[in-house]
Write an enzyme that holds these catalytic residues in place. Structure first.
Site, PDB file in Angstrom:
ATOM      1  N   ARG A  57       0.813  -1.218   0.000  1.00 11.98           N
ATOM      2  CA  ARG A  57       0.000   0.000   0.000  1.00 11.98           C
ATOM      3  C   ARG A  57       0.840   1.258   0.000  1.00 11.98           C
ATOM      4  O   ARG A  57       0.691   2.135  -0.843  1.00 11.98           O
ATOM      5  CB  ARG A  57      -0.852   0.065   1.260  1.00 11.98           C
ATOM      6  CG  ARG A  57      -1.803  -1.026   1.345  1.00 11.98           C
ATOM      7  CD  ARG A  57      -2.499  -0.948   2.675  1.00 11.98           C
ATOM      8  NE  ARG A  57      -3.755  -1.649   2.533  1.00 11.98           N
ATOM      9  CZ  ARG A  57      -4.930  -1.078   2.602  1.00 11.98           C
ATOM     10  NH1 ARG A  57      -5.034   0.194   2.874  1.00 11.98           N
ATOM     11  NH2 ARG A  57      -6.008  -1.781   2.429  1.00 11.98           N
ATOM     12  N   THR A  58       1.711   1.359   0.994  1.00 12.43           N
ATOM     13  CA  THR A  58       2.472   2.593   1.132  1.00 12.43           C
ATOM     14  C   THR A  58       3.373   2.800  -0.073  1.00 12.43           C
ATOM     15  O   THR A  58       3.504   3.903  -0.592  1.00 12.43           O
ATOM     16  CB  THR A  58       3.293   2.546   2.427  1.00 12.43           C
ATOM     17  OG1 THR A  58       2.420   2.273   3.508  1.00 12.43           O
ATOM     18  CG2 THR A  58       3.999   3.858   2.668  1.00 12.43           C
ATOM     19  N   LYS A  85      22.539  -8.680   1.379  1.00 14.20           N
ATOM     20  CA  LYS A  85      23.947  -9.053   1.517  1.00 14.20           C
ATOM     21  C   LYS A  85      24.603  -8.342   2.685  1.00 14.20           C
ATOM     22  O   LYS A  85      25.805  -8.417   2.872  1.00 14.20           O
ATOM     23  CB  LYS A  85      24.709  -8.730   0.222  1.00 14.20           C
ATOM     24  CG  LYS A  85      24.313  -9.615  -0.943  1.00 14.20           C
ATOM     25  CD  LYS A  85      25.136  -9.267  -2.187  1.00 14.20           C
ATOM     26  CE  LYS A  85      24.297  -9.273  -3.427  1.00 14.20           C
ATOM     27  NZ  LYS A  85      24.668  -8.195  -4.362  1.00 14.20           N
ATOM     28  N   ARG A 107      11.290   2.633   4.295  1.00 14.14           N
ATOM     29  CA  ARG A 107      10.507   1.772   5.198  1.00 14.14           C
ATOM     30  C   ARG A 107      11.499   0.797   5.804  1.00 14.14           C
ATOM     31  O   ARG A 107      12.272   0.162   5.074  1.00 14.14           O
ATOM     32  CB  ARG A 107       9.431   1.046   4.395  1.00 14.14           C
ATOM     33  CG  ARG A 107       8.838  -0.184   5.044  1.00 14.14           C
ATOM     34  CD  ARG A 107       8.002   0.121   6.272  1.00 14.14           C
ATOM     35  NE  ARG A 107       6.815   0.909   6.027  1.00 14.14           N
ATOM     36  CZ  ARG A 107       5.605   0.407   5.769  1.00 14.14           C
ATOM     37  NH1 ARG A 107       5.429  -0.894   5.728  1.00 14.14           N
ATOM     38  NH2 ARG A 107       4.584   1.213   5.575  1.00 14.14           N
ATOM     39  N   HIS A 135       5.147   6.820  11.455  1.00 15.53           N
ATOM     40  CA  HIS A 135       4.698   6.671  10.081  1.00 15.53           C
ATOM     41  C   HIS A 135       4.039   8.008   9.727  1.00 15.53           C
ATOM     42  O   HIS A 135       2.816   8.105   9.631  1.00 15.53           O
ATOM     43  CB  HIS A 135       3.711   5.506   9.977  1.00 15.53           C
ATOM     44  CG  HIS A 135       3.456   5.050   8.571  1.00 15.53           C
ATOM     45  ND1 HIS A 135       3.867   5.769   7.465  1.00 15.53           N
ATOM     46  CD2 HIS A 135       2.845   3.939   8.091  1.00 15.53           C
ATOM     47  CE1 HIS A 135       3.504   5.108   6.374  1.00 15.53           C
ATOM     48  NE2 HIS A 135       2.891   4.004   6.725  1.00 15.53           N
TER      49      HIS A 135
END
Lengths: 310, 181, 410
Positions: A57-58, A85, A107, A135
Site C-alpha cells: 500500500r504505502t 547481503k 521503510r 509513520h
C-alpha cells in the site's frame, strides 16, 4: 516548525507546519481529480523507494505520488538488492545518492532508521514507517481525511483502539491529532496500551472500550497482528473481539456519524466487524486516496520548496 | 537586496480605464461572451479577471465564467527563487474543452509564467483558443509569447521591477515601478 | 627512589587529607609526612605536586577485555594505556574466559596498570574450573555482560567461589522482564518506539541475588546498578554504578544516539540523583563499565547497535567532579580494594606505591576520536568534564604522566 529538510517523524512539525502540508495536499487532491492527474512539478527528479519491509500500500501510494508529480521512482525492495547481503543502511543511502536519487523514501523495521539516514544529510529522507516508531505520512493523511470530513480539527475527539504499543501509525497519528487540538484517547488490552503511552503521546489511556468511545468523533481501529498473540501479549482473537472488537453496537457509544479510520489492511471480523466497512462513516477508501495527495505534498515540499539537503 | 519605489505609473483611475478598454476589446474580438472564460493566473491575475468580468457584465448584461489557475507546479524557475511559494488551488468553472479562454495576469515579462499557465491549462482539457490579457507589458521576453490585450506598455530596464497592487490583495490600486538598490 | 611533594593527599582510610610529601622506595610507600617536613635520607627524585590532588591508585571494578584478538578491537595494551593515562593503577578486566593460560597471561601485566583478570563463572549449565582459574590469577568470577539467569547456578557459584575467597560479580537483570530491551522503559522509550528494560528487571534480580547470598554465603558484587529502587535490596553485596549513570539520563538516547546505548540503560533523573547520592555515601562504587565497540557496531540503526561505550578515559573525571575527593577515593579505590580483597585503596608505609596525581580543576572536552582506547564512542562526546590525571604511579614507578605540565624535578 515547518517541514524541514526531512520528514522522519512529527516531532518537529507544529500545528502550522501540519496545516501547510494539508493545504498543499488539498491542491494535490485537485490534481488527482483531473482527467489526466499529472503535473510536471518534479520532472527529472528521481525518488528512491527503499523498502526493508514488505509494504504494497504505502509503496504504491508513493509511486503514484511520484508519477503524478512527474518524478521517476525507483524501488529497491530488500529482498532483491544488496540489502540482503548485509550492506549497511548508511551505505545504501550513499549508493542511492550516487545513483542520482533526489530523495529517499524509507521503510525499515528498526525504530529510528529514518533519523539515521537523515543524519547523513545527503538527500531528503521521508519516513515511510520505521519499526514501531513513526509513520508520519500515514498520520498526515489521517488528519487530512478527518479535516475534510469535519472542516475542522480543534475540539474533536479521536479514539484509537488496538495494539498501541506496536503501532507506528498510532504513535504518529496520536501526536499529529493532538497537535491539531484533537483530544486523543487510547484504548486496548493493558498489555499493549501501557500507562506510559498517555504521557508519551499526549493522550488519555482508557482500557474500557465503551468508555473510550464516548464522545468520539473519530474512531481509529488498528490492525491486530497474529505474532503478538504468539508472544503472549494478546489473548485469543475471540477474546480480543469480545472486549475490543468494533461493531455497530459498540460504535453507538461514539458520537452519531463518527468517522471510522483504519490504516489497513483490515482483519475483517477481528478488530472490525465486516459490515462497518460498508457504512458511509468508514473512511478507509478516502484514507487511501488522501494518501497519494499527502505524499505528493510532502514530496513536492521537500524536493522543490524545502531548503533541501546538501 | 532591497527595492526602492521610483514612480507610480498608474493610479486607480488609470487602471480602471485600462480594464474597461480591454473588456471592450475582448468582447469585440470574440463577438460576444458565448463560450468565453476569463482565467486569472494566481495571485493577482484572479482579481483582474473578476474586474474584467464585471466590466463586461456592465455593458453586455452577462458575466463570462471565471477560473483561477495556480501554476506553481508548472514553473521552471522555482529552484532559482528563495521563497517558498504556497501551492494554491486551481478552480475551473467546468471542462475547458472547446472554450475560448482569456488568460489574465498582471505583468507580462519573460513569458515564463504564461508558458507555465499554458501547460497547466492544456493539462485540464483542450480549449478551442487561448488568448492573453495583461495589465502591464514590460518587455524582455525570453519566449515567443505575446499578449492579445494590453493595459499599458511600459518600457523598463531589467534591473527594474513592476509592482501591480490591487485592492483585493494590497488594499489599494496602483502600478509602481521599483528599482533594485 | 621518588618523592611526591606538596600535593594534597586524600587517604580517608588513614584519616589523611592535606598537603603531604610521599616517599617511595622499592615500589612501596616508605613514609607519608606533612608537606615541608625533612626528607628521609637518600637521593630523591622529587615530583612537585603542589596544587594537585594525590589519591591512592584508582581501581576499576568493571572493564571489558575481549580475548578475541582482532585489529580493531581493544587489546590488553591499548586498554592498559588508556587506563593508565586516565589515572587508573589497577583494572578488573572481565574476559569471559575460562582458559587458565589467558588468565595467567593477563595477571602477569603490571605496567602501565595492573590487570586483575576476572574469569568466567559458568559454561553451559555448569561452573568453570574456578580453582584452577584462581591459581592462574583470577580475582573474581563473572559472566558479565550476560545476566546470571539461573539462581541455582548462582547459588553454587557463590558457595564455590566463596570457599576460594573470591567474589562473584553478577549483571543484575531479569532477562524475561528485560525482554531484549535497548533503553530505559518509560514514556520516552514508548514515544521512540524502542523496547524498554524496566527498572524492575534489575530490582528483582538484585533482590533475588542478594537473598541467595544472604542464604548461602559467599561474596557477591553487582557489576552495575542503574535503578534507584535497586538500592534498598543490595543486602550484604557490594555494588558499582557506571560513571555515565551519575551524569546522564535516558535523555541522552534522544535522536537514537547509539553512543548512549548502555547496559544497564541510562534511566531517569530520579534514578541518577539516587545513584549519585548512594555513591557519595559510599554505598556504591563507581566503575567505568568500559565496553569498547568497533565503530561499525555503533554507526547503524539503534536497535542493531552494540551495547557499551568507551569509558576508561572519562570515568574518573566524572566521578571526581560528581563526588568530591573523599567520596571519590572511597568509590574508586578504597571501596574496590575492600570489595575484592585487594591491596590498595590506602597508602600506609609498606603498601604498594600505586598512586594517581590529579588536576581536579582541569576543564577539558571529551573527544572520543582522541582516546587511546580503540573504543571511540562515548555518550559524553563534546561535553566538558573537570579533572584529569597528570601522573600515574604503579609499583613506585611512573606509568604515565604529563611531565611537562606539572612536574618539577630536583
Amino acid at each position: 516548525m515547518a517541514l524541514g529538510a526531512h520528514l522522519c517523524d512529527l516531532d518537529d512539525l507544529d500545528a502550522q507546519g501540519i496545516t501547510d502540508v494539508l493545504d498543499t495536499a488539498e491542491s494535490m487532491a485537485e490534481i488527482l481529480a483531473r482527467p489526466i492527474p499529472r503535473v510536471p512539478a518534479l520532472r527529472g527528479r528521481t525518488v528512491m523507494l527503499l523498502f526493508y519491509e514488505a509494504s504494497t500500500r504505502t509503496r504504491h501510494s508513493f509511486e503514484l505520488a511520484c508519477k503524478a508529480l512527474g518524478a521517476d521512482s525507483l524501488s529497491l525492495a530488500a529482498a532483491t538488492s544488496s540489502v540482503v547481503k548485509g550492506e549497511s543502511l548508511i551505505d545504501t543511502v550513499r549508493t542511492a545518492r550516487a545513483l542520482g536519487a533526489d530523495a529517499v523514501v524509507l521503510r525499515h523495521p528498526a525504530s529510528g532508521a529514518a533519523r539515521l539516514a537523515a543524519t547523513l544529510n545527503l538527500l531528503p529522507v521521508i519516513n515511510a514507517g520505521d519499526g514501531i516508531h513513526a509513520h508520519p505520512t500515514q498520520a498526515l493523511l489521517d488528519v487530512f481525511t478527518v479535516r475534510r470530513r469535519f472542516g475542522r480539527l480543534a475540539g474533536l475527539q479521536l479514539t484509537i483502539v488496538g495494539d498501541i504499543l506496536h503501532s507506528r501509525v498510532a504513535r504518529s497519528s496520536a501526536l499529529a491529532f493532538a497537535r491539531m487540538g484533537v483530544k486523543v484517547v487510547l484504548c486496548g488490552p493493558p498489555t499493549v496500551v501501557p500507562p506510559e503511552a498517555g504521557p508519551a503521546l499526549g493522550a488519555r489511556v482508557c482500557h474500557d472500550l465503551t468508555e473510550a468511545l464516548r464522545g468520539a468523533d473519530v474512531v481509529m481501529a488498528l490492525r491486530i497482528q497474529k505474532e503478538r498473540q504468539d508472544r503472549g501479549l494478546l489473548p485469543s482473537a475471540a477474546e480480543y473481539r469480545a472486549l475490543w472488537g468494533l461493531d455497530a453496537g459498540r460504535l453507538a457509544a461514539a458520537c452519531p456519524g463518527a468517522v471510522l479510520l483504519h490504516p489497513g489492511p483490515v482483519n475483517r471480523g477481528v478488530e472490525l466487524a465486516p459490515e462497518l466497512l460498508d457504512r458511509p462513516e468508514a473512511a478507509v477508501d478516502s484514507q487511501v486516496r488522501a494518501g497519494v495527495a499527502v505524499r505528493m505534498a510532502v514530496l513536492y515540499m521537500l524536493l522543490e520548496q524545502g531548503a533541501g539537503a546538501a | 537586496m532591497g527595492l526602492a519605489e521610483k514612480a507610480v505609473i498608474m493610479d486607480e483611475a488609470a487602471i480602471g480605464r485600462a480594464l474597461r478598454r480591454m473588456s471592450h476589446e475582448i468582447v469585440e474580438r470574440h463577438g460576444g461572451t458565448g463560450g468565453l472564460w476569463l482565467v486569472g493566473i494566481r495571485r493577482r491575475g484572479v482579481p483582474l479577471a473578476q474586474r474584467l468580468a464585471r466590466e463586461i457584465n456592465a455593458f453586455e448584461g452577462l458575466s463570462p465564467p471565471i477560473g483561477e489557475l495556480d501554476i506553481t507546479l508548472y514553473r521552471d524557475d522555482l529552484t532559482t527563487k528563495h521563497d517558498r511559494p504556497r501551492v494554491g488551488r486551481t478552480l475551473m468553472p467546468g471542462d475547458p474543452g472547446g472554450k475560448t479562454i482569456v488568460l489574465v495576469d498582471d505583468v507580462l515579462f519573460t513569458g515564463r509564467t504564461v508558458r507555465a499557465a499554458l501547460d497547466a491549462l492544456v493539462d485540464l482539457g483542450r480549449p478551442a483558443e487561448i488568448q492573453l490579457a495583461v495589465l502591464i507589458d514590460r518587455g524582455h521576453r525570453e519566449l515567443p509569447i505575446r499578449a492579445d490585450y494590453v493595459g499599458k506598455n511600459v518600457p523598463t530596464s531589467r534591473r527594474e521591477v513592476i509592482e501591480v497592487r490591487v485592492r483585493e490583495i494590497d488594499l489599494r490600486d496602483e502600478v509602481a515601478i521599483m528599482d533594485q538598490s | 627512589m621518588i618523592a611526591l611533594s606538596g600535593g594534597c593527599l586524600c587517604d580517608p582510610a588513614q584519616g589523611l587529607w592535606g598537603p603531604a610529601d610521599i616517599y617511595i622506595r622499592a615500589g612501596r610507600i616508605l613514609a607519608v609526612v606533612p608537606s615541608g617536613s625533612p626528607a628521609p635520607d637518600g637521593a630523591w627524585q622529587v615530583y612537585d605536586c603542589t596544587g594537585r590532588l594525590v589519591v591512592p591508585g584508582p581501581i576499576d571494578t568493571l572493564c571489558r577485555l575481549s580475548p578475541a584478538a582482532e585489529p580493531w578491537r581493544e587489546d590488553a595494551d591499548t586498554l592498559a594505556a588508556a587506563a593508565s593515562s586516565a589515572g587508573y593503577t589497577s583494572l578488573l578486566v572481565y574476559t569471559g574466559s575460562a582458559d587458565p593460560d589467558i588468565i595467567s597471561g593477563l595477571a602477569r601485566v603490571r605496567r602501565p596498570v595492573r590487570l586483575l583478570p576476572v574469569a568466567a563463572l559458568s559454561a553451559g549449565d555448569g561452573l568453570c574450573d574456578l580453582g584452577r582459574l584462581a591459581a592462574a590469577g583470577a580475582v573474581a568470577y563473572s559472566d558479565w555482560p550476560e545476566p546470571t539467569s539461573d539462581p541455582l547456578r548462582l547459588r553454587r557459584g557463590l558457595a564455590y567461589a566463596g570457599a576460594l575467597g573470591r567474589p562473584v560479580v553478577v549483571h543484575p537483570e531479569d532477562a524475561s522482564l528485560a525482554q531484549g530491551g535497548v533503553m530505559h522503559e518509560g514514556s520516552r522509550s514508548f514515544a521512540m518506539g524502542l523496547r524498554g528494560v524496566p527498572g524492575v528487571a534489575e530490582v528483582v534480580a538484585v533482590a533475588r541475588d542478594a537473598a541467595l547470598q544472604r542464604a548461602f554465603g559467599g561474596r557477591l558484587h553487582f557489576a552495575a546498578v542503574s535503578a534507584a529502587e535497586s538500592l534498598p535490596f543490595l543486602g550484604d553485596a557490594s555494588a558499582s554504578v557506571m560513571a555515565h549513570h551519575l551524569v546522564l539520563t535516558e535523555a541522552a538516547v534522544a535522536g537514537y544516539d547509539t553512543a548512549a546505548k548502555l547496559s544497564p540503560p541510562l534511566r531517569t533523573e530520579a534514578d541518577r540523583a539516587a545513584l549519585l547520592q548512594a555513591a557519595r555515601s559510599g554505598r556504591l562504587l563507581v566503575a567505568s563499565g568500559h565496553r569498547p565497540t568497533p565503530p561499525e557496531e555503533k554507526a547503524c540503526e539503534y536497535d542493531y547497535a552494540a551495547f557499551g561505550a568507551s569509558a576508561l578515559e572519562t570515568a574518573l573525571a566524572v566521578a571526581l567532579e560528581s563526588l568530591g575527593p573523599e567520596a571519590f577515593v572511597h568509590a574508586t579505590s578504597l571501596g574496590p580494594a575492600r570489595a575484592f580483597g585487594l591491596d590498595g585503596g590506602t597508602l600506609p608505609p609498606g603498601a604498594p606505591a600505586d598512586i594517581a596525581v590529579l588536576d581536579a580543576d582541569a576543564l577539558w572536552t571529551v573527544r572520543p576520536e582522541a582516546f587511546l582506547s580503540r573504543g571511540r564512542t562515548s555518550p559524553l562526546a563534546g561535553r566538558s568534564v573537570r579533572g584529569r590525571a597528570v601522573l600515574t604511579i604503579v609499583g613506585g614507578e611512573v606509568a604515565s604522566g604529563d611531565l611537562d605540565c606539572c612536574i618539577k624535578m630536583h
